[in-house]
Design a protein around this motif. Sequence first.
Motif, PDB file in Angstrom:
ATOM      1  N   VAL A 114     -79.878  41.310  -8.558  1.00 62.19           N
ATOM      2  CA  VAL A 114     -79.534  41.038  -9.893  1.00 62.19           C
ATOM      3  C   VAL A 114     -79.731  39.439 -10.323  1.00 62.19           C
ATOM      4  O   VAL A 114     -79.474  38.714  -9.625  1.00 62.19           O
ATOM      5  CB  VAL A 114     -77.761  41.329  -9.848  1.00 62.19           C
ATOM      6  N   LEU A 115     -80.389  39.463 -11.634  1.00 59.52           N
ATOM      7  CA  LEU A 115     -80.910  38.104 -11.807  1.00 59.52           C
ATOM      8  C   LEU A 115     -79.724  37.315 -12.548  1.00 59.52           C
ATOM      9  O   LEU A 115     -79.188  37.876 -13.702  1.00 59.52           O
ATOM     10  CB  LEU A 115     -82.067  38.155 -12.795  1.00 59.52           C
ATOM     11  N   ASN A 116     -79.687  36.038 -12.298  1.00 59.23           N
ATOM     12  CA  ASN A 116     -78.709  35.327 -12.958  1.00 59.23           C
ATOM     13  C   ASN A 116     -79.340  34.000 -13.486  1.00 59.23           C
ATOM     14  O   ASN A 116     -80.053  33.504 -12.547  1.00 59.23           O
ATOM     15  CB  ASN A 116     -77.523  35.025 -11.971  1.00 59.23           C
ATOM     16  N   SER A 117     -79.219  33.652 -14.755  1.00 54.86           N
ATOM     17  CA  SER A 117     -79.868  32.517 -15.077  1.00 54.86           C
ATOM     18  C   SER A 117     -79.546  31.151 -14.412  1.00 54.86           C
ATOM     19  O   SER A 117     -78.604  30.936 -14.133  1.00 54.86           O
ATOM     20  CB  SER A 117     -79.656  32.370 -16.700  1.00 54.86           C
ATOM     21  N   ALA A 118     -80.716  30.576 -14.117  1.00 52.33           N
ATOM     22  CA  ALA A 118     -80.599  29.365 -13.554  1.00 52.33           C
ATOM     23  C   ALA A 118     -80.722  27.837 -14.280  1.00 52.33           C
ATOM     24  O   ALA A 118     -80.206  26.970 -14.119  1.00 52.33           O
ATOM     25  CB  ALA A 118     -81.439  29.242 -12.216  1.00 52.33           C
ATOM     26  N   ASN A 119     -81.462  28.235 -15.251  1.00 53.07           N
ATOM     27  CA  ASN A 119     -81.894  26.818 -16.154  1.00 53.07           C
ATOM     28  C   ASN A 119     -81.530  26.880 -17.243  1.00 53.07           C
ATOM     29  O   ASN A 119     -82.343  26.396 -18.262  1.00 53.07           O
ATOM     30  CB  ASN A 119     -83.457  26.300 -15.852  1.00 53.07           C
ATOM     31  N   ALA A 120     -80.746  27.899 -17.785  1.00 57.54           N
ATOM     32  CA  ALA A 120     -80.521  27.972 -19.125  1.00 57.54           C
ATOM     33  C   ALA A 120     -78.975  28.430 -19.396  1.00 57.54           C
ATOM     34  O   ALA A 120     -78.459  29.258 -20.145  1.00 57.54           O
ATOM     35  CB  ALA A 120     -81.373  29.355 -19.717  1.00 57.54           C
ATOM     36  N   THR A 121     -78.029  27.688 -19.051  1.00 54.82           N
ATOM     37  CA  THR A 121     -76.581  27.945 -19.198  1.00 54.82           C
ATOM     38  C   THR A 121     -75.952  27.082 -20.138  1.00 54.82           C
ATOM     39  O   THR A 121     -76.005  25.878 -20.392  1.00 54.82           O
ATOM     40  CB  THR A 121     -76.000  27.580 -17.881  1.00 54.82           C
ATOM     41  N   MET A 122     -75.745  27.798 -21.264  1.00 53.42           N
ATOM     42  CA  MET A 122     -75.055  27.035 -22.679  1.00 53.42           C
ATOM     43  C   MET A 122     -73.503  27.090 -22.746  1.00 53.42           C
ATOM     44  O   MET A 122     -73.211  27.115 -23.779  1.00 53.42           O
ATOM     45  CB  MET A 122     -75.795  27.783 -23.672  1.00 53.42           C
ATOM     46  N   GLY A 123     -73.070  27.544 -21.498  1.00 52.18           N
ATOM     47  CA  GLY A 123     -71.442  27.711 -21.694  1.00 52.18           C
ATOM     48  C   GLY A 123     -70.756  26.299 -22.156  1.00 52.18           C
ATOM     49  O   GLY A 123     -69.613  26.457 -22.771  1.00 52.18           O
ATOM     50  N   ALA A 124     -71.445  25.266 -22.032  1.00 50.85           N
ATOM     51  CA  ALA A 124     -70.555  24.112 -22.438  1.00 50.85           C
ATOM     52  C   ALA A 124     -71.317  23.139 -23.652  1.00 50.85           C
ATOM     53  O   ALA A 124     -70.960  22.043 -23.762  1.00 50.85           O
ATOM     54  CB  ALA A 124     -70.504  23.167 -21.198  1.00 50.85           C
ATOM     55  N   PHE A 125     -72.395  24.100 -24.194  1.00 54.56           N
ATOM     56  CA  PHE A 125     -73.190  23.322 -25.420  1.00 54.56           C
ATOM     57  C   PHE A 125     -72.223  22.875 -26.670  1.00 54.56           C
ATOM     58  O   PHE A 125     -71.267  23.977 -26.896  1.00 54.56           O
ATOM     59  CB  PHE A 125     -74.253  24.105 -25.679  1.00 54.56           C
ATOM     60  N   HIS A 126     -72.347  22.027 -27.154  1.00 55.77           N
ATOM     61  CA  HIS A 126     -71.399  21.727 -28.162  1.00 55.77           C
ATOM     62  C   HIS A 126     -71.686  22.308 -29.532  1.00 55.77           C
ATOM     63  O   HIS A 126     -70.773  22.405 -30.263  1.00 55.77           O
ATOM     64  CB  HIS A 126     -71.408  20.024 -28.448  1.00 55.77           C
ATOM     65  N   ASN A 127     -72.693  22.874 -29.713  1.00 55.68           N
ATOM     66  CA  ASN A 127     -73.055  23.617 -30.980  1.00 55.68           C
ATOM     67  C   ASN A 127     -73.151  24.904 -30.602  1.00 55.68           C
ATOM     68  O   ASN A 127     -74.004  25.819 -29.955  1.00 55.68           O
ATOM     69  CB  ASN A 127     -74.431  23.216 -31.631  1.00 55.68           C
ATOM     70  N   VAL A 128     -71.946  25.801 -30.899  1.00 52.21           N
ATOM     71  CA  VAL A 128     -72.076  27.081 -30.632  1.00 52.21           C
ATOM     72  C   VAL A 128     -72.903  28.084 -31.332  1.00 52.21           C
ATOM     73  O   VAL A 128     -73.347  29.072 -30.480  1.00 52.21           O
ATOM     74  CB  VAL A 128     -70.320  27.852 -30.894  1.00 52.21           C
ATOM     75  N   GLU A 129     -73.474  27.815 -32.238  1.00 53.85           N
ATOM     76  CA  GLU A 129     -74.417  28.456 -33.210  1.00 53.85           C
ATOM     77  C   GLU A 129     -75.541  28.405 -32.289  1.00 53.85           C
ATOM     78  O   GLU A 129     -76.154  29.588 -32.248  1.00 53.85           O
ATOM     79  CB  GLU A 129     -74.417  27.941 -34.404  1.00 53.85           C
TER      80      GLU A 129
END
Length: 381
Positions: A114-129
Amino acid sequence: MVNAINEKNSAGSTKTKQLVIDSDVHSYFNSIEELVPYCDESLQKRLNIGPFKKKSFNGKVVSSGEFRFPECRYINPGSVLRLDAFSPNGSIPGADPEFVAKDLFDRSNTVYGVLNSANATMGAFHNVEIANEFNSVYNNWQYENWIEKDARYKMSMLVTPLDPVAAVKEIERIGKKPGVVAINLQTTSIPLGKRHFYPIYEIAEAYGLPILMHPDSESSGENGPAQAVGPASTYMEWHACLGLIAQRNIASLVCEGVFERFPKLKFVFAEYGMAWLPGLMWRLDKNWKALRDEVPWLKNRPSEYIRRNVRLGTQPIEEPFRSKDLLEVIQMAGAEDMLLYSSDYPHWDGDEADRVFNSLPKDLKNKIFYENALNTYNFNR
């Protein structure tokens, strides 16, 4: 159920090897530029990639407004990636699907990973769009470059936890595609039991997709410190305290009644350890006996919901001084059906399938390496 294969060694004797389902394999891209073909012109501009990448002057970028992922505050003084996992073609560890299949799957008799993203986590990014658009682009990139290249690859799809409406739309878009087996919700400062997430949980349960939680954006971007009383000073502290995130969220899920409202929904907590599980169960059960009037929607003991609806990735497994103590912890929690083998490839603290759990009974090892994952994910979708 086929859960092992027989192999002959050079001496001609037969050795039975355990089949493996790996619930935490990390996929990387060498550069965000790999996403350019999947982005429209507007997103390319906002991510500062492709033909719209800002030009430099005398080696310096003129604009300071470059796109950056929300990064964890804590840096491994060595390297997060295994230095023996670079691909022969020069790709960084975890970025070459063909090499990962050989270096990990072939060596470990891995049926699915099961692949889980490692260098593309945007859960805390300030611009939700931007986070919404990026997650869709990343899902498309990963599906085409990994899932379609080897049937052993399965993926957890990225959605934006701060925008449940957009998350639902993304699940509707690709949640039934073959090879998509989980929803990577990413960590935020909102406890998972809050009603904010209910629309995501509703469609996840309907689609039969577990919610996967994995350390990524905690303590970064818009999120506060993950260590409750204040931020850790070192990577060692941060890494050792990751289990606090899982404990807090599991307590929230139970006490807010998520597992009563969504009884078929599974949550997979990967890379949070598990030795804390008995104590958490005991404390919740004890308090429920005296305070059940506060949570009248709970019809069962908290520990029963946890055993039914929560799964834990094994890496990084705790390593007691006496190996037999690990078995006792599993038995104390009644967690035999909860643990999912996870290699965490290609990270520095990964666990090799043939080097962990050798002291556990054969039947329990088979559950951890194979059966529990089959009962958690739908690999036939």
